[in-house]
Design a protein around this motif. Sequence first.
Motif, short mmCIF file in Angstrom:
data_model
loop_
_atom_site.label_atom_id
_atom_site.label_comp_id
_atom_site.label_asym_id
_atom_site.label_seq_id
_atom_site.Cartn_x
_atom_site.Cartn_y
_atom_site.Cartn_z
N LEU A 1 36.87 23.00 14.15
CA LEU A 1 38.15 23.42 14.72
C LEU A 1 39.12 22.24 14.85
CD1 LEU A 1 37.01 25.92 17.50
CD2 LEU A 1 37.75 26.41 15.15
N TYR A 2 38.59 21.01 14.81
CA TYR A 2 39.44 19.82 14.88
C TYR A 2 39.87 19.37 13.48
CZ TYR A 2 40.87 17.18 19.00
OH TYR A 2 41.57 16.72 20.09
N LYS A 3 39.62 20.23 12.50
CA LYS A 3 40.07 20.04 11.13
C LYS A 3 39.63 18.69 10.57
CE LYS A 3 43.84 23.29 11.88
NZ LYS A 3 43.08 24.39 11.28
N ASP B 1 29.71 22.89 12.77
CA ASP B 1 29.90 24.17 13.47
C ASP B 1 30.11 23.94 14.96
OD1 ASP B 1 29.60 25.68 11.16
OD2 ASP B 1 27.41 25.78 11.37
N LYS B 2 30.88 24.86 15.55
CA LYS B 2 31.13 24.82 16.99
C LYS B 2 29.82 25.13 17.75
CE LYS B 2 33.69 27.18 20.65
NZ LYS B 2 34.65 28.25 20.98
N LEU B 3 29.47 24.26 18.73
CA LEU B 3 28.23 24.46 19.49
C LEU B 3 28.26 23.58 20.74
CD1 LEU B 3 25.33 25.75 19.46
CD2 LEU B 3 24.55 23.61 18.41
N ILE C 1 30.87 22.26 26.10
CA ILE C 1 30.90 22.27 27.56
C ILE C 1 31.76 21.11 28.07
CG2 ILE C 1 28.62 23.35 27.73
CD1 ILE C 1 27.45 20.56 28.24
N SER C 2 31.94 21.03 29.38
CA SER C 2 32.69 19.92 29.95
C SER C 2 32.00 18.61 29.58
CB SER C 2 32.79 20.06 31.47
OG SER C 2 31.51 20.07 32.07
N ARG C 3 32.83 17.58 29.38
CA ARG C 3 32.32 16.30 28.87
C ARG C 3 32.18 15.32 30.04
NH1 ARG C 3 37.10 15.44 24.92
NH2 ARG C 3 38.06 16.88 26.43
N LYS C 4 30.96 15.12 30.47
CA LYS C 4 30.70 14.20 31.57
C LYS C 4 30.64 12.76 31.06
CE LYS C 4 30.15 17.51 34.61
NZ LYS C 4 31.15 17.71 35.70
N ASP D 1 36.42 21.12 25.68
CA ASP D 1 37.38 21.32 24.60
C ASP D 1 36.62 22.07 23.51
OD1 ASP D 1 38.99 21.08 22.26
OD2 ASP D 1 39.87 19.22 22.98
N GLU D 2 37.11 23.25 23.12
CA GLU D 2 36.37 24.06 22.16
C GLU D 2 36.23 23.39 20.80
OE1 GLU D 2 40.09 26.84 20.55
OE2 GLU D 2 38.28 27.76 21.41
N ARG D 3 37.00 22.33 20.59
CA ARG D 3 36.92 21.59 19.32
C ARG D 3 35.90 20.45 19.35
NH1 ARG D 3 43.17 20.12 19.50
NH2 ARG D 3 42.39 19.61 21.60
#
Length: 363
Positions: free
Chosen positions: A313-315, A295-297, A300-303, A331-333
């Motif tokens: 969402l990335y299938k 699930d999407k959770l 946030i920005s990836r440091k 990235d929302e995925r």
Amino acid sequence: MWNKYCISVYLNHDDNFNNIEQYLKLASEYECDEIFTSAHVPENKFEEQFRFIEKLSYFVHKYKMELTVDFGGVSLYRLIESKSNYSSMIIDNIRLDCGYDERVMELIDKELNVKSFVLNASVLNSKDIDNYYRIIKKNKYKVKACHNFYPRKETGLDLDFVLSQNKMFHSKGINVMTCVANNDKPRGPLFMGLPTIEKHRNLTFEQALLDCFNDGLADEILIGDEWLKEEQFEILKNLKKDKILKVNINLNKNISDREKTIVLNNCHSFRYDSNSYILRSETSRSMAEYAIEIDKLNTISRKRSAITIDNKLYKRYSGEMEIVLRDLPMDERVNVVGYVTENDIYKLNSYRYGFKYYFEEGE
């Protein structure tokens, strides 16, 4: 890339052989190959050193390791003269400083029956190596090389010089041993560690060992300082044989049990073709092929140092774990599930040497 290691044991008047034997036994259990000692310590009489080496050689061979002894010219001649007094002494390898000629090497071979000679990798130039190589080929001696270690701060070798020296020896088919310090128990009288490379003096034990996996830097490792802890032996065995690196991480509190399982319940190998942005876990990718839905959770920005898992969402990539090597946008995925601790980020640089990574959650 090193695949053997050697530890050191020296004559110390406050030591007893019960402790030394237990130390050697522990070393053998962690697949140590060789023990190093010195026979030209100015503070000790030759006879004391020879008696110590004779007794040490018994325990070294009891635990099926080899003994290498570093000699100065005077101490070596003195041993040859008095060898009959130390009839049970077995020395496998003798390290030579510069200045030994063919006559001396033949005498050593005849009188001490050693397996191989160890050349000084730090001070011999190309012409010196050619002279030794001629003697070695003619007499069919076994040989390897070992760098000096440097007790005094700021006197260790530059990295480029070590690589250059090693290249000369490798051109003759001679393997080279590089020294790493044990800063937890540095040897006296200076107590500043015994590295070959000055840069390593202020690194952690594991950092220096990993750095020596760089191409051409070491074929074998010598720990010049004594009395490694068991956890240091474990590090050596993990690097030498199991090729496992333990990495400390902090996971976010709100991640799913499935995400936690992906990170912690696997020993991760990273793809050889990973780039400078992210390391891609091959282990999690094989799991993702079974269409794990995440699930999407926490998208946030990836440091830098972030641990991420692709969501549904990335299938087909859902469930793939990655480590971020430089700051990237959100990235929302992609879910951010935690971070590698700052002190362990350096370990990620070694993934192309075949290491597997086991992640441990901090307190």
